[in-house]
Design a protein around this motif. Structure first.
Motif, short mmCIF file in Angstrom:
data_model
loop_
_atom_site.label_atom_id
_atom_site.label_comp_id
_atom_site.label_asym_id
_atom_site.label_seq_id
_atom_site.Cartn_x
_atom_site.Cartn_y
_atom_site.Cartn_z
N MET A 95 -4.83 -10.58 2.30
CA MET A 95 -4.07 -9.40 2.71
C MET A 95 -3.87 -8.22 1.93
O MET A 95 -3.67 -8.44 0.61
CB MET A 95 -2.80 -9.89 3.23
CG MET A 95 -1.89 -9.02 3.68
SD MET A 95 -2.35 -8.47 5.50
CE MET A 95 -2.09 -10.00 6.24
N ILE A 96 -4.38 -6.97 2.14
CA ILE A 96 -4.32 -5.79 1.33
C ILE A 96 -2.85 -5.37 1.38
O ILE A 96 -2.55 -4.97 2.51
CB ILE A 96 -5.52 -4.86 1.74
CG1 ILE A 96 -6.73 -5.08 1.66
CG2 ILE A 96 -4.99 -3.60 0.97
CD1 ILE A 96 -7.81 -4.48 2.38
N LYS A 97 -2.26 -5.29 0.26
CA LYS A 97 -0.92 -4.98 -0.05
C LYS A 97 -0.79 -3.53 -0.66
O LYS A 97 0.43 -2.81 -0.66
CB LYS A 97 -0.11 -6.07 -0.64
CG LYS A 97 -0.18 -7.52 -0.06
CD LYS A 97 0.80 -8.40 -0.57
CE LYS A 97 0.82 -9.79 -0.04
NZ LYS A 97 1.63 -10.55 -0.79
N THR A 98 -1.78 -3.29 -1.18
CA THR A 98 -1.67 -1.94 -2.00
C THR A 98 -2.98 -0.94 -1.71
O THR A 98 -4.04 -1.45 -1.86
CB THR A 98 -1.86 -2.08 -3.56
OG1 THR A 98 -0.41 -3.05 -3.83
CG2 THR A 98 -1.62 -1.12 -4.32
N VAL A 99 -2.82 0.22 -1.54
CA VAL A 99 -3.86 1.27 -1.21
C VAL A 99 -3.78 2.23 -2.28
O VAL A 99 -2.49 3.19 -2.66
CB VAL A 99 -3.82 1.60 -0.03
CG1 VAL A 99 -5.15 2.77 0.19
CG2 VAL A 99 -3.99 0.76 1.16
N LEU A 100 -4.93 2.27 -3.24
CA LEU A 100 -4.77 3.65 -4.01
C LEU A 100 -6.03 4.63 -3.76
O LEU A 100 -6.99 4.17 -3.09
CB LEU A 100 -5.24 2.94 -5.61
CG LEU A 100 -4.13 2.18 -5.96
CD1 LEU A 100 -4.74 0.59 -6.07
CD2 LEU A 100 -4.03 2.41 -7.64
N PHE A 101 -5.63 5.97 -3.99
CA PHE A 101 -6.54 6.83 -3.70
C PHE A 101 -6.72 7.90 -4.84
O PHE A 101 -6.22 7.70 -5.76
CB PHE A 101 -5.66 8.02 -2.66
CG PHE A 101 -5.24 7.33 -1.30
CD1 PHE A 101 -6.05 7.64 -0.02
CD2 PHE A 101 -3.95 6.55 -1.38
CE1 PHE A 101 -5.64 6.91 1.19
CE2 PHE A 101 -3.54 5.95 0.06
CZ PHE A 101 -4.46 6.24 1.21
N ASP A 102 -8.10 8.41 -4.52
CA ASP A 102 -8.49 9.42 -5.25
C ASP A 102 -7.69 10.73 -4.67
O ASP A 102 -7.46 10.77 -3.42
CB ASP A 102 -10.33 9.60 -5.08
CG ASP A 102 -10.57 11.01 -5.65
OD1 ASP A 102 -10.12 11.39 -6.79
OD2 ASP A 102 -11.32 11.51 -4.70
N LEU A 131 -0.72 8.73 5.92
CA LEU A 131 0.27 8.07 4.87
C LEU A 131 1.46 7.59 5.43
O LEU A 131 2.17 6.38 4.93
CB LEU A 131 0.51 9.18 3.85
CG LEU A 131 -0.37 9.79 3.00
CD1 LEU A 131 0.15 10.93 2.09
CD2 LEU A 131 -0.94 8.57 1.98
N GLU A 132 2.02 8.20 6.51
CA GLU A 132 3.10 7.79 7.31
C GLU A 132 2.76 6.30 7.91
O GLU A 132 3.69 5.30 7.64
CB GLU A 132 3.46 8.60 8.43
CG GLU A 132 4.01 10.12 7.94
CD GLU A 132 5.62 10.18 7.70
OE1 GLU A 132 6.26 9.04 7.46
OE2 GLU A 132 6.17 11.04 7.37
N LYS A 144 4.75 2.80 6.81
CA LYS A 144 5.74 2.09 8.14
C LYS A 144 5.00 0.65 7.73
O LYS A 144 5.91 -0.33 8.37
CB LYS A 144 4.94 2.42 9.41
CG LYS A 144 5.48 3.88 9.82
CD LYS A 144 5.22 4.14 11.14
CE LYS A 144 5.76 5.49 11.79
NZ LYS A 144 5.21 5.81 12.94
N ARG A 145 3.88 0.40 7.23
CA ARG A 145 3.37 -1.09 7.21
C ARG A 145 3.87 -1.64 5.88
O ARG A 145 3.55 -2.80 5.50
CB ARG A 145 1.96 -1.17 7.50
CG ARG A 145 1.19 -0.69 8.63
CD ARG A 145 -0.19 -0.65 8.60
NE ARG A 145 -0.76 -0.04 9.67
CZ ARG A 145 -1.90 -0.43 10.20
NH1 ARG A 145 -2.78 -1.32 9.66
NH2 ARG A 145 -2.57 0.19 11.41
N HIS A 146 4.55 -1.08 5.17
CA HIS A 146 5.19 -1.27 3.67
C HIS A 146 3.93 -1.57 2.90
O HIS A 146 4.13 -2.42 2.18
CB HIS A 146 6.01 -2.65 3.92
CG HIS A 146 7.04 -2.48 5.03
ND1 HIS A 146 8.29 -1.56 4.75
CD2 HIS A 146 7.20 -2.86 6.38
CE1 HIS A 146 9.03 -1.65 5.85
NE2 HIS A 146 8.50 -2.49 6.90
N LEU A 199 -9.23 0.47 9.59
CA LEU A 199 -10.44 -0.25 8.66
C LEU A 199 -9.46 -1.15 7.95
O LEU A 199 -10.11 -2.37 7.39
CB LEU A 199 -10.94 1.08 7.82
CG LEU A 199 -11.84 0.28 6.70
CD1 LEU A 199 -12.73 -0.51 7.23
CD2 LEU A 199 -12.28 1.42 5.68
N LEU A 200 -8.32 -1.03 7.48
CA LEU A 200 -7.42 -1.88 6.90
C LEU A 200 -7.29 -3.02 7.74
O LEU A 200 -7.22 -4.32 7.11
CB LEU A 200 -6.05 -1.03 6.48
CG LEU A 200 -5.02 -1.78 5.59
CD1 LEU A 200 -5.62 -2.26 4.23
CD2 LEU A 200 -3.86 -1.05 5.59
#
Length: 226
Positions: free
Chosen positions: A1-8, A101-102, A106-108, A215-216
């Protein structure tokens, strides 16, 4: 389960090509008394060509512009200062940046950013996009003393966010600095499609930022199956 998303940042959240075009168009108009002997399109095209999508810093670009175009009443330092102070007023976001981003908040989902560049300059651009508050941590190469694709920078971000690489995803436009670097570390790596690159080997591809939540879901479902 993906809990963290990092961006360029550049080319991923910030439409850098559009932002640079808006800035240099405006600079030409504001400095018309200095540059009017140069056709506007020539001035704009030469700046864009010299800066190579941000991979050549503007001190070198400004020096070349002054020399090549024989600018007499402005110094390269003047042009550099103008870029540093004015670019933030021309930042163009990719469509659906804020809604995306919102939705993730919302998905924490914990959100982070890793971007190469000069600290205050990049932070000014982040502020201009109105997105700073969405991020739990922001890492800018100058302030960190590390640059992508250095894995130590990714490790530092994951540690700060208290995130495991197996439960984290990185999204960026650069095939090596973003996608391959994150994949090599064991993170899910997503490519923000970029017209300047061919197809990139990634865990997913997005054209529109609002494709990311879907996609997530797909990546999380695949993980749950395996």
């Amino acid at each position: 389960m993906i809990k963290t998303v990092l961006f360029d940042l550049d080319g991923t959240l910030l439409n850098r090509d559009a932002s640079v075009k808006a800035f240099i168009d405006d600079q030409y108009d504001r400095l018309s008394d200095v540059v009017s002997h140069i056709p506007k399109q020539e001035y704009v095209d030469r700046f864009i060509d010299l800066e190579q999508r941000g991979y050549v810093w503007k001190d070198k670009v400004s020096q070349q512009m002054v020399s090549e175009l024989e600018l007499k009443s402005v110094t390269w330092d003047d042009l550099l200062h103008d870029y540093i102070t004015e670019f933030q007023h021309h930042c163009v976001a990719f469509p659906n940046l804020i809604p995306m981003l919102e939705e993730l908040k919302k998905r924490h989902i914990s959100l982070g950013m890793i971007t190469n560049g000069y600290g205050q300059f990049q932070m000014n651009n982040i502020d201009a996009l109105g997105i700073k508050a969405y991020f739990d941590a922001i890492f800018i190469s100058e302030w960190e003393g590390l640059r992508k694709p250095d894995p130590k920078l990714f490790h530092r971000a994951l540690t700060k966010l208290n995130a495991s690489k197996q439960e984290s995803m990185f999204i960026g436009d650069h095939p090596d600095n973003d996608v391959r670097a994150a994949s090599n570390l064991g993170m899910k790596a997503v490519w923000k499609r970029d017209d300047h690159s061919e197809t990139v080997d990634a865990d997913g591809v997005v054209d529109d930022l609002m494709d990311l939540p879907t996609l997530l879901d797909h990546l999380n479902n695949d993980q749950s199956i395996t």
